[in-house]
Design a protein around this motif. Structure first.
Motif, PDB file in Angstrom:
ATOM      1  N   ASP A 164     -20.307 -20.147  21.046  1.00 23.18           N
ATOM      2  CA  ASP A 164     -20.503 -19.546  19.719  1.00 23.18           C
ATOM      3  C   ASP A 164     -19.402 -19.920  18.726  1.00 23.18           C
ATOM      4  OD1 ASP A 164     -22.853 -18.324  20.414  1.00 23.18           O
ATOM      5  OD2 ASP A 164     -21.982 -16.342  20.762  1.00 23.18           O
ATOM      6  N   LEU A 167     -19.883 -23.562  17.003  1.00 23.74           N
ATOM      7  CA  LEU A 167     -21.059 -24.061  16.281  1.00 23.74           C
ATOM      8  C   LEU A 167     -20.973 -23.733  14.793  1.00 23.74           C
ATOM      9  CD1 LEU A 167     -23.961 -23.571  18.835  1.00 23.74           C
ATOM     10  CD2 LEU A 167     -22.759 -25.654  18.179  1.00 23.74           C
ATOM     11  N   ILE A 168     -19.832 -24.055  14.254  1.00 19.49           N
ATOM     12  CA  ILE A 168     -19.581 -23.872  12.831  1.00 19.49           C
ATOM     13  C   ILE A 168     -19.191 -25.265  12.327  1.00 19.49           C
ATOM     14  CG2 ILE A 168     -18.327 -22.462  11.140  1.00 19.49           C
ATOM     15  CD1 ILE A 168     -19.351 -20.691  13.434  1.00 19.49           C
ATOM     16  N   LYS A 169     -19.986 -25.814  11.449  1.00 19.69           N
ATOM     17  CA  LYS A 169     -19.780 -27.190  10.983  1.00 19.69           C
ATOM     18  C   LYS A 169     -19.519 -28.139  12.154  1.00 19.69           C
ATOM     19  CE  LYS A 169     -18.731 -26.606   6.135  1.00 19.69           C
ATOM     20  NZ  LYS A 169     -19.389 -25.314   6.077  1.00 19.69           N
ATOM     21  N   ASP A 181     -24.430 -25.201  11.779  1.00 16.52           N
ATOM     22  CA  ASP A 181     -24.127 -23.768  11.883  1.00 16.52           C
ATOM     23  C   ASP A 181     -25.365 -23.112  12.497  1.00 16.52           C
ATOM     24  OD1 ASP A 181     -21.671 -23.966  10.140  1.00 16.52           O
ATOM     25  OD2 ASP A 181     -23.210 -24.591   8.721  1.00 16.52           O
ATOM     26  N   SER A 182     -25.354 -22.974  13.800  1.00 18.91           N
ATOM     27  CA  SER A 182     -26.580 -22.556  14.492  1.00 18.91           C
ATOM     28  C   SER A 182     -26.945 -21.099  14.236  1.00 18.91           C
ATOM     29  CB  SER A 182     -26.391 -22.744  15.997  1.00 18.91           C
ATOM     30  OG  SER A 182     -27.466 -22.176  16.699  1.00 18.91           O
ATOM     31  N   THR A 187     -22.142 -13.205  13.121  1.00 22.17           N
ATOM     32  CA  THR A 187     -21.302 -13.378  11.932  1.00 22.17           C
ATOM     33  C   THR A 187     -19.829 -13.140  12.270  1.00 22.17           C
ATOM     34  OG1 THR A 187     -23.146 -12.420  10.757  1.00 22.17           O
ATOM     35  CG2 THR A 187     -21.120 -12.694   9.501  1.00 22.17           C
ATOM     36  N   ALA A 190     -18.394 -16.146  13.858  1.00 20.65           N
ATOM     37  CA  ALA A 190     -18.259 -17.228  12.872  1.00 20.65           C
ATOM     38  C   ALA A 190     -17.052 -16.987  11.970  1.00 20.65           C
ATOM     39  CB  ALA A 190     -19.534 -17.349  12.046  1.00 20.65           C
ATOM     40  N   THR A 193     -13.761 -18.343  13.106  1.00 17.23           N
ATOM     41  CA  THR A 193     -13.581 -19.796  13.194  1.00 17.23           C
ATOM     42  C   THR A 193     -13.346 -20.357  11.794  1.00 17.23           C
ATOM     43  OG1 THR A 193     -15.030 -19.906  15.128  1.00 17.23           O
ATOM     44  CG2 THR A 193     -14.651 -21.952  13.949  1.00 17.23           C
TER      45      THR A 193
END
Ligand code: PMP
Length: 443
Positions: A164, A167-169, A181-182, A187, A190, A193
């Protein structure tokens, strides 16, 4: 490639796959999402259908239709010595006949850990896991637990597995499919990160200006490989080290691709920079599911059962994976000309490709670190995701398809790196260059 594409029923436009591959895809799509167990394999970014592979031999793969390809994917990096390496096969076969899994300590695990500690300078203790994703997730949990801070910094276009937090950019398949961004990443996760720009220390400093005491770790691919091969600029990795020292933040090198690939001691040896935690995958497992994370004995002592930070795995240190790993690392240690040869083959490819591009008046960036190679379909230098995303993906797809039609199998995405193995020969490189010359004339 040794035969021609058939034209059976249900053939998709532009398909390069043979009848048997296409039939298998249709079967697979009924029971596996997209017909594949990892997204980039589906060839979605390049059109056409994926090849179903039946066999590998050294630098080649053979598909279910009996077509033979010169392979620059190498199972996405692990196969440093090529497909079906006899030493790996013998080791795995021997191990299998003694039992495929115990979930109890074995002597081979100790030997593997000792080998990793000997080869990778910054690792004093190492924990074995089963995938690069698991190793990256575990390293970040350790960093967060050790620092008692929640935030991490990663770089746009870098990929550290599908945890998790990452998976940001993200690069690799996430970027290929337009899902950096899956959905499904909470939130809250995310928000912890922070995303900086590769090769841009100012973008990292800006994060620390804002969140100084909250950042547990910076995680970085020391040579980015999941947006294509983007080498670190001089001073970038050293700059990250200096920032981490100043801010009491841990530096994590994700050497899943670079470990044992760019040098025996990975990118840390090549660029003489020290990480606090090192993540290994791909080559370390010799093509079987094995990865690892390690660092100083003091830091690793925080991991359960020694310390309170929990991480575990039923198949961790699995005997077959451990046997393949040991056989591979033994070859890494004993093959005297390994890195000079990979460098020479990589240079032969890049010099040849650069000459071809120049002759055609194209200034696409052909990047390389040793045997780690990419061609970006855009003009000018490539330093970060902001550059990579400007590539002409249609041109890339045509390049990929042209090469595949000539029997040369590159990764089916602009955002992946290609690998030369020790099993490739000079003649293989020249053959690929001859194909490239034809394809560049067409696209
Ligand atoms: N980190 C890097 C740098 C990778 O290239 C990859 C996979 N391509 C991963 C982590 C994730 O490894 P795995 O696919 O084994 O989970």
């Amino acid at each position: 490639m040794t035969d021609s594409a058939g034209n059976g029923e249900g053939v998709r436009p532009n398909s390069l796959a043979g009848d048997k591959s296409r039939a298998l895809l249709q079967r697979a799509e009924r029971v596996i999402p997209g017909g594949v167990n990892s997204p980039v394999r589906a060839f979605r970014a390049v059109g056409g259908d994926p090849l179903f592979l039946a066999r590998g031999e050294g630098a080649h793969v053979i598909d279910v239709d009996g077509r033979k390809y010169l392979d620059f994917v190498g199972s996405w990096g692990p196969l440093l010595f090529g497909h079906a390496d006899p030493d790996v096969i013998a080791a795995v076969t021997r191990a299998a006949s003694a039992g495929v899994s115990f979930g109890a300590p074995t002597e081979a695990e100790v030997e593997l850990a000792e080998t990793i500690v000997r080869l990778v300078p910054q690792i004093q203790q190492v924990r074995l896991v089963s995938s690069g994703t698991e190793a990256c997730m575990s390293a970040v949990r350790l960093a967060r637990g050790a620092a008692s801070r929640d935030k991490i910094i990663k770089f746009a276009g870098c990929y550290h597995g599908h945890g998790d937090s990452f998976l940001i950019k993200a690069g690799s398949g996430a970027a290929t499919l337009g899902l950096p961004d899956s959905p499904g990443v909470p939130t809250g996760v995310a928000m912890d990160t922070l995303v900086a720009r590769y090769n841009d220390l100012d973008s990292v400093e800006a994060m620390f200006d804002r969140y100084a005491d909250e950042i547990a770790a910076i995680i970085v691919e020391p040579v980015a490989g999941n947006m294509g091969c983007v080498p670190p600029e001089r001073g970038f990795l050293q700059g990250l080290r200096a920032i981490c020292d100043r801010e009491k933040t841990l530096l994590i090198f994700d050497e899943v691709m670079t470990g044992f690939r760019v040098a025996q001691g990975g990118a840390q040896e090549l660029y003489t920079v020290r990480a606090d935690l090192t993540v290994l995958g791909k080559i370390v497992g010799g093509g079987l599911p094995l990865a690892a994370y390690g660092g100083s004995a003091e830091l690793m002592a925080r991991i359960a059962p020694e310390g309170p930070i929990y991480q575990a795995g039923t198949l961790s240190g699995n005997p077959l994976a451990t046997a393949a790993a040991l056989a591979t690392l033994r070859k890494v240690e004993q093959t005297r000309d390994l890195y000079p040869r990979l460098e020479a083959l990589g240079r032969r490819w890049n010099d040849g490709l650069t000459a071809l591009l120049r002759a055609r008046g194209r200034d696409y960036a052909a990047t390389r670190v040793g045997s780690f190679i990419s061609l970006f379909f855009k003009s000018g230098p490539v330093r970060s995701w902001d550059d990579v995303r400007r590539c002409d993906l249609d041109l890339f797809a045509r390049w990929f398809r042209g090469m595949l039609a000539r029997g040369v199998y590159f990764a089916p995405s602009q955002y992946e790196t290609n690998f030369i193995s020790y099993a490739h020969t000079e003649a293989d490189i020249d053959l690929a260059l001859a194909a490239a010359s034809e394809v560049l004339a067409e696209v």
